[in-house]
Motif scaffolding. Structure first.
Motif, mmCIF file in Angstrom:
data_model
loop_
_atom_site.group_PDB
_atom_site.id
_atom_site.type_symbol
_atom_site.label_atom_id
_atom_site.label_comp_id
_atom_site.label_asym_id
_atom_site.label_seq_id
_atom_site.Cartn_x
_atom_site.Cartn_y
_atom_site.Cartn_z
ATOM 1 N N LEU A 1 3.370 -12.913 -13.492
ATOM 2 C CA LEU A 1 2.301 -11.944 -12.829
ATOM 3 C C LEU A 1 1.807 -12.211 -11.475
ATOM 4 O O LEU A 1 1.457 -11.579 -10.911
ATOM 5 N N VAL A 2 1.518 -13.494 -11.462
ATOM 6 C CA VAL A 2 0.693 -14.113 -10.223
ATOM 7 C C VAL A 2 1.423 -13.685 -8.869
ATOM 8 O O VAL A 2 0.937 -13.075 -7.947
ATOM 9 N N PRO A 3 2.644 -14.444 -8.802
ATOM 10 C CA PRO A 3 3.389 -13.800 -7.408
ATOM 11 C C PRO A 3 3.491 -12.212 -7.220
ATOM 12 O O PRO A 3 3.732 -11.799 -6.391
ATOM 13 N N ILE A 4 4.021 -11.578 -8.449
ATOM 14 C CA ILE A 4 4.138 -10.164 -8.593
ATOM 15 C C ILE A 4 3.037 -9.424 -7.782
ATOM 16 O O ILE A 4 3.002 -8.581 -7.026
ATOM 17 N N ILE A 5 1.525 -9.732 -8.681
ATOM 18 C CA ILE A 5 0.469 -9.201 -8.156
ATOM 19 C C ILE A 5 0.060 -9.439 -6.740
ATOM 20 O O ILE A 5 -0.311 -8.592 -5.883
ATOM 21 N N SER A 6 0.369 -10.679 -6.258
ATOM 22 C CA SER A 6 0.138 -11.260 -4.970
ATOM 23 C C SER A 6 1.004 -10.430 -3.715
ATOM 24 O O SER A 6 0.682 -10.157 -2.945
ATOM 25 N N SER A 7 2.351 -10.150 -4.356
ATOM 26 C CA SER A 7 3.209 -9.389 -3.225
ATOM 27 C C SER A 7 2.949 -8.170 -3.310
ATOM 28 O O SER A 7 2.996 -7.443 -2.154
ATOM 29 N N ILE A 8 2.304 -7.490 -4.264
ATOM 30 C CA ILE A 8 1.837 -6.217 -4.338
ATOM 31 C C ILE A 8 0.691 -5.715 -3.366
ATOM 32 O O ILE A 8 0.718 -5.296 -2.479
ATOM 33 N N ARG A 9 -0.323 -6.797 -3.728
ATOM 34 C CA ARG A 9 -1.481 -6.769 -2.824
ATOM 35 C C ARG A 9 -1.094 -7.196 -1.221
ATOM 36 O O ARG A 9 -1.707 -6.326 -0.244
ATOM 37 N N SER A 10 -0.062 -8.056 -0.842
ATOM 38 C CA SER A 10 0.388 -8.169 0.403
ATOM 39 C C SER A 10 1.038 -6.780 1.100
ATOM 40 O O SER A 10 0.823 -6.713 2.255
ATOM 41 N N VAL A 11 1.918 -6.187 0.399
ATOM 42 C CA VAL A 11 2.540 -4.876 0.903
ATOM 43 C C VAL A 11 1.398 -3.815 0.984
ATOM 44 O O VAL A 11 1.576 -3.028 1.936
ATOM 45 N N ILE A 12 0.399 -3.484 0.041
ATOM 46 C CA ILE A 12 -0.650 -2.786 0.333
ATOM 47 C C ILE A 12 -1.461 -3.111 1.348
ATOM 48 O O ILE A 12 -1.612 -2.107 2.374
ATOM 49 N N LYS A 13 -1.624 -4.385 1.723
ATOM 50 C CA LYS A 13 -2.259 -4.818 2.940
ATOM 51 C C LYS A 13 -1.550 -4.647 4.159
ATOM 52 O O LYS A 13 -2.274 -4.056 5.307
ATOM 53 N N ILE A 14 -0.509 -4.774 4.137
ATOM 54 C CA ILE A 14 0.629 -4.559 5.372
ATOM 55 C C ILE A 14 0.498 -2.860 5.859
ATOM 56 O O ILE A 14 0.431 -2.536 6.881
ATOM 57 N N LEU A 15 0.669 -2.207 4.613
ATOM 58 C CA LEU A 15 0.883 -0.718 4.795
ATOM 59 C C LEU A 15 -0.480 -0.003 5.312
ATOM 60 O O LEU A 15 -0.585 0.778 5.766
ATOM 61 N N ASN A 16 -1.713 -0.814 5.062
ATOM 62 C CA ASN A 16 -2.811 -0.209 5.436
ATOM 63 C C ASN A 16 -3.244 -0.382 7.011
ATOM 64 O O ASN A 16 -4.535 0.003 7.331
ATOM 65 N N ILE A 17 -2.723 -1.076 7.574
ATOM 66 C CA ILE A 17 -2.920 -1.524 8.955
ATOM 67 C C ILE A 17 -2.821 -0.440 9.892
ATOM 68 O O ILE A 17 -2.526 0.496 9.763
#
Length: 107
Positions: free
Chosen positions: A91-107
């Motif tokens: 769960l740790v890397p999966i949640i981290s990856s999802i957060r990173s994708v969301i952060k990239i898409l919100n730029i």
């Protein structure tokens, strides 16, 4: 009634599920004993490789645990424990990856 034995896949899955936990404990002790400023820590490339390897071990443990749960005629205690532990670790890397994708898409 016949006594059920633990499946070898379940035992292997259970053992594999603890390897990333042991790694994190050892890495924490190393990091606390030699701060970054001293230069005694490993390079970042090696750390990324090891973290990806630990992710792969957790994934293998998760899959083996699921396979061991579906086998008939064996106890399922270790297999279920391995799936839960590996799932929590994954769960740790999966949640981290999802957060990173969301952060990239919100730029």
């Amino acid at each position: 009634m016949e006594k059920l034995k633990h499946s070898k896949l379940g035992i292997v899955s259970f053992i594999l599920s603890f390897i990333p936990i042991i790694y994190v404990i050892i890495q924490t002790i190393i990091d606390l004993s030699s701060p970054i400023e001293t230069g005694l820590n490993k390079g970042l490339v090696i750390s990324y490789f090891i973290m990806n390897f630990m992710f792969a071990i957790s994934l293998v443990s998760f899959v083996l645990g699921i396979i061991a749960i579906t086998r008939k005629g064996y106890k399922r205690n270790l297999s279920i424990s391995a799936v839960i532990i590996s799932g929590l670790i994954l769960l740790v890397p999966i949640i981290s990856s999802i957060r990173s994708v969301i952060k990239i898409l919100n730029i």
